[in-house]
Scaffold this motif. Structure first.
Motif, PDB file in Angstrom:
ATOM      1  N   THR A 173     -40.331  35.883  61.851  1.00 19.73           N
ATOM      2  CA  THR A 173     -41.591  35.216  62.208  1.00 19.73           C
ATOM      3  C   THR A 173     -42.739  36.223  62.236  1.00 19.73           C
ATOM      4  O   THR A 173     -43.791  36.001  61.618  1.00 19.73           O
ATOM      5  N   VAL A 174     -42.538  37.325  62.942  1.00 12.78           N
ATOM      6  CA  VAL A 174     -43.593  38.344  63.035  1.00 12.78           C
ATOM      7  C   VAL A 174     -43.895  38.910  61.649  1.00 12.78           C
ATOM      8  O   VAL A 174     -45.058  39.087  61.267  1.00 12.78           O
ATOM      9  N   TYR A 175     -42.833  39.141  60.879  1.00 16.30           N
ATOM     10  CA  TYR A 175     -42.996  39.757  59.555  1.00 16.30           C
ATOM     11  C   TYR A 175     -43.809  38.865  58.616  1.00 16.30           C
ATOM     12  O   TYR A 175     -44.559  39.349  57.776  1.00 16.30           O
ATOM     13  N   VAL A 176     -43.641  37.552  58.751  1.00 15.45           N
ATOM     14  CA  VAL A 176     -44.366  36.621  57.873  1.00 15.45           C
ATOM     15  C   VAL A 176     -45.777  36.355  58.413  1.00 15.45           C
ATOM     16  O   VAL A 176     -46.750  36.315  57.660  1.00 15.45           O
ATOM     17  N   VAL A 177     -45.882  36.179  59.731  1.00 16.69           N
ATOM     18  CA  VAL A 177     -47.176  35.819  60.338  1.00 16.69           C
ATOM     19  C   VAL A 177     -48.160  36.995  60.267  1.00 16.69           C
ATOM     20  O   VAL A 177     -49.352  36.805  60.023  1.00 16.69           O
ATOM     21  N   TRP A 178     -47.640  38.200  60.457  1.00 18.12           N
ATOM     22  CA  TRP A 178     -48.514  39.383  60.501  1.00 18.12           C
ATOM     23  C   TRP A 178     -49.406  39.500  59.265  1.00 18.12           C
ATOM     24  O   TRP A 178     -50.633  39.516  59.390  1.00 18.12           O
ATOM     25  N   PRO A 179     -48.851  39.545  58.032  1.00 15.59           N
ATOM     26  CA  PRO A 179     -49.741  39.702  56.862  1.00 15.59           C
ATOM     27  C   PRO A 179     -50.546  38.448  56.533  1.00 15.59           C
ATOM     28  O   PRO A 179     -51.600  38.534  55.915  1.00 15.59           O
ATOM     29  N   LEU A 180     -50.051  37.279  56.946  1.00 17.98           N
ATOM     30  CA  LEU A 180     -50.747  36.040  56.591  1.00 17.98           C
ATOM     31  C   LEU A 180     -51.868  35.703  57.568  1.00 17.98           C
ATOM     32  O   LEU A 180     -52.839  35.057  57.206  1.00 17.98           O
ATOM     33  N   VAL A 181     -51.705  36.096  58.820  1.00 28.19           N
ATOM     34  CA  VAL A 181     -52.671  35.698  59.851  1.00 28.19           C
ATOM     35  C   VAL A 181     -53.386  36.904  60.467  1.00 28.19           C
ATOM     36  O   VAL A 181     -54.620  36.991  60.449  1.00 28.19           O
ATOM     37  N   VAL A 182     -52.606  37.838  60.994  1.00 34.05           N
ATOM     38  CA  VAL A 182     -53.192  38.925  61.782  1.00 34.05           C
ATOM     39  C   VAL A 182     -54.056  39.841  60.902  1.00 34.05           C
ATOM     40  O   VAL A 182     -55.230  40.092  61.215  1.00 34.05           O
ATOM     41  N   GLU A 183     -53.468  40.309  59.810  1.00 32.98           N
ATOM     42  CA  GLU A 183     -54.224  41.265  58.979  1.00 32.98           C
ATOM     43  C   GLU A 183     -55.496  40.660  58.370  1.00 32.98           C
ATOM     44  O   GLU A 183     -56.552  41.308  58.403  1.00 32.98           O
ATOM     45  N   PRO A 184     -55.446  39.425  57.843  1.00 36.06           N
ATOM     46  CA  PRO A 184     -56.703  38.862  57.300  1.00 36.06           C
ATOM     47  C   PRO A 184     -57.801  38.737  58.361  1.00 36.06           C
ATOM     48  O   PRO A 184     -58.972  38.985  58.053  1.00 36.06           O
ATOM     49  N   ILE A 185     -57.407  38.379  59.583  1.00 39.59           N
ATOM     50  CA  ILE A 185     -58.419  38.255  60.645  1.00 39.59           C
ATOM     51  C   ILE A 185     -59.033  39.619  60.948  1.00 39.59           C
ATOM     52  O   ILE A 185     -60.252  39.778  61.019  1.00 39.59           O
ATOM     53  N   VAL A 186     -58.171  40.620  61.101  1.00 38.80           N
ATOM     54  CA  VAL A 186     -58.664  41.974  61.413  1.00 38.80           C
ATOM     55  C   VAL A 186     -59.537  42.485  60.269  1.00 38.80           C
ATOM     56  O   VAL A 186     -60.602  43.078  60.498  1.00 38.80           O
ATOM     57  N   GLN A 187     -59.093  42.216  59.024  1.00 42.16           N
ATOM     58  CA  GLN A 187     -59.872  42.700  57.871  1.00 42.16           C
ATOM     59  C   GLN A 187     -61.248  42.033  57.808  1.00 42.16           C
ATOM     60  O   GLN A 187     -62.232  42.669  57.430  1.00 42.16           O
TER      61      GLN A 187
END
Lengths: 244, 313
Positions: A173-187
């Motif tokens: 879950t973390v591995y999939v959610v991180w690049p799809l949600v967390v990183e785009p928001i931070v970027q």
């Protein structure tokens, strides 16, 4: 070498791993053919001057995610079933993690080469037929190598992450959610910070043209390699100090 | 030889293994007994380096397990029958184990034949019964032809034929000079199998030594006697210093040999219908020896009538 052979045997004799490999190849090649076929011409689509390299490898992102999940599964299967047998057979746990890393590198390298080569040939042929030939000039071979290497590094990050997080469901879950949600928001909010995020650096490894807000090629490669090493070393250390 | 010295393991506030020391010698089968939750499995995991002790150390053949190279050649371990991936075949499970320790793959087929799994060797472990998984685990323990075996409940899930086979097989392995350390809840089986015992309760050592010594330490010899005039016989026995209590239709006499009971009855002219020495079992000794260390007790004392069922609403 014995341990690597054992880990290769383990990897290919579990159904979910084989399914993940087949899906990575099928989606990786399938989308690399399908997307160039259906993407519209003109603005926001295929048009002169647009870098066609990512379009010809439209399936690579999915293949990389699935290879990352494969890396997690390789450890999750140990946590769920065989860890005690594995560590009774080889009490030096860091050696087990190292052997797994080599086995995953071998298998995912093969997946990546197939997906990238077939994807580029087939996707490139579709684009060529639509009147947009793929530019194999400046940066093409570096980006091609980056596509293969970043796929392997994603799988190794997954392996290390799977060693750190014993729960397969949580890790995936973390591995999939991180690049799809967390990183785009931070970027989007903090681009200067966002370029230092691991999946952003991994993605930058296979762009043909330099990114405006990126790390730059040498640094993106070094940073991604370091991210994989950190994940593996942290996973290895935690696995060694935890009770099995 | 397996040696544990001052082994201690805590999980949070719970002390699972408490300053435990024992020695398991080669050439005999050593049974490892203890009530549920007494720390047997934790102790075995500590011995094979899977858990880290908070204090103390365990060695196998003089070395900590974690220092062994190709440990499957030195120590065979069966901790749980479920430690195999369900979608992997039994043969492939053993093949990766063999590869990891540089063992010949031909040995895989040998041990599969030894435990009677040849016919199902290429089927996924998920389709195995508990008994078949147990046999697979045992095959894994035997893979490296080790001098030391640690087996946690190896008879669990086996049918009577399998239980008998494993008993004979472990005795055979011990006669070859190997160190065989076996935990089991099947006390009747253990009484037939074990030469030595290590008994623990709440992680602490209760007994270490010969199985016969354990029984004699924790039980008292008794004589069962039946007579048509039990009151007169009981009075005579008590007058002679024996302890007597009714046991169903018979009397249980402690503190006097069967021959002495018979002679005393003869002198008092009491007719006897039955006179037998009651041999205490390992189960009796175990229950007595671990009486204060049972973590999970049933609610009713032995012999209590069950509560009546509730009437239907």
């Amino acid at each position: 070498m014995n341990l690597v052979r054992a880990e290769l045997l383990k990897l290919r004799t579990v159904r979910s791993n084989v399914v993940m490999i087949v899906l990575a190849v099928a989606f990786g090649i399938g989308f690399s053919v399908l997307v160039p076929l259906i993407v519209p011409k003109g603005e926001n689509g295929v048009e002169p001057g647009v870098d066609l390299f990512p379009l010809a490898l439209a399936g690579l992102g999915i293949a990389q995610a699935l290879c990352g999940v494969l890396g997690i599964l390789v450890m999750a299967q140990e946590h769920r079933y065989t860890m005690r047998v594995t560590f009774a057979a080889e009490p030096r746990r860091w050696r087990v993690l190292a052997a797994k890393a080599v086995a995953v590198t071998i298998v995912v390298s093969a997946i990546a080469v197939v997906v990238v080569v077939v994807g580029l040939v087939a996707g490139g042929a579709v684009l060529d037929a639509r009147g947009f030939p793929l530019d194999t000039g400046s940066g093409f071979w570096r980006a091609t190598a980056g596509a293969v290497v970043s796929t392997v590094l994603q799988a190794l990050v997954g392996l290390g992450f799977g060693a750190i997080v014993p729960s397969a469901a949580a890790a995936i879950t973390v591995y999939v959610v991180w690049p799809l949600v967390v990183e785009p928001i931070v970027q989007a909010v903090l681009p200067e910070v966002g370029k230092w995020l691991p999946f952003a650096a991994l993605a930058e490894m296979w762009v043909k043209e330099p990114l405006e807000a990126g790390l730059g090629q040498p640094l993106a490669w070094a940073y991604s390699l370091a991210a994989a090493i950190v994940a593996l070393v942290a996973g290895s250390w935690l696995t060694s100090v935890r009770d099995a | 030889m397996i040696e544990a010295r001052g082994l201690t393991k805590r999980f949070g506030r719970t002390v699972a293994v408490d300053d435990l020391s024992f020695t398991v010698r080669p050439g005999v089968v050593t049974g490892f007994l203890g009530p549920n939750g007494s720390g047997k499995s934790t102790t075995m995991r500590l011995v094979v380096g899977l858990d880290r002790p908070d204090a103390g150390r365990a060695t196998v053949a003089g070395r900590p397990y974690r220092e062994l190279r190709a440990p499957l050649r030195a120590v065979g371990t069966l901790l749980d029958a479920s430690y195999a991936h369900p979608s992997r075949s039994g043969r492939n499970h053993l093949r990766w184990m063999a590869l990891s320790n540089g063992l010949a793959v031909a040995r895989v087929d040998e041990v599969l034949a030894m435990v009677g799994l040849t016919e199902v060797a290429r089927k996924g472990v998920g389709g195995y019964s508990l008994g078949m998984r147990q046999r697979l685990g045992l095959a894994g323990a035997l893979l490296g032809d080790p001098a030391t075996l640690l087996l946690d409940e190896p008879a669990n899930g086996l049918d009577p034929e399998g239980i008998r086979w494993i008993r004979d097989f472990l005795a055979y392995l011990a006669r070859q000079g190997r160190t065989v350390f076996v935990s089991s809840h099947l006390l009747a089986e253990m009484s037939l199998l074990a030469d030595d015992l290590v008994v623990i309760g709440r992680g602490r050592l209760i007994y270490e030594g010969g199985a016969d010594g354990f029984v004699s330490r924790f039980t008292r010899a008794a004589v069962r006697v039946a007579s048509p005039d039990p009151a007169r016989l009981a009075a005579a026995l008590q007058a002679a210093g024996a302890s007597v209590r009714p046991d169903g239709t018979t009397l249980r006499v402690e503190g006097m040999e069967a021959a002495a009971v018979g002679e005393l009855a003869h002198r008092h002219g009491v007719v006897l219908h039955e006179l037998a020495t009651v041999t205490a079992s390992l189960e009796d000794a175990f229950l007595e020896g671990t009486r204060d260390d049972q973590e999970f007790r049933v609610g009713l004392p032995p012999g209590s009538p069950l509560p009546p069922p509730k009437p239907p609403a």
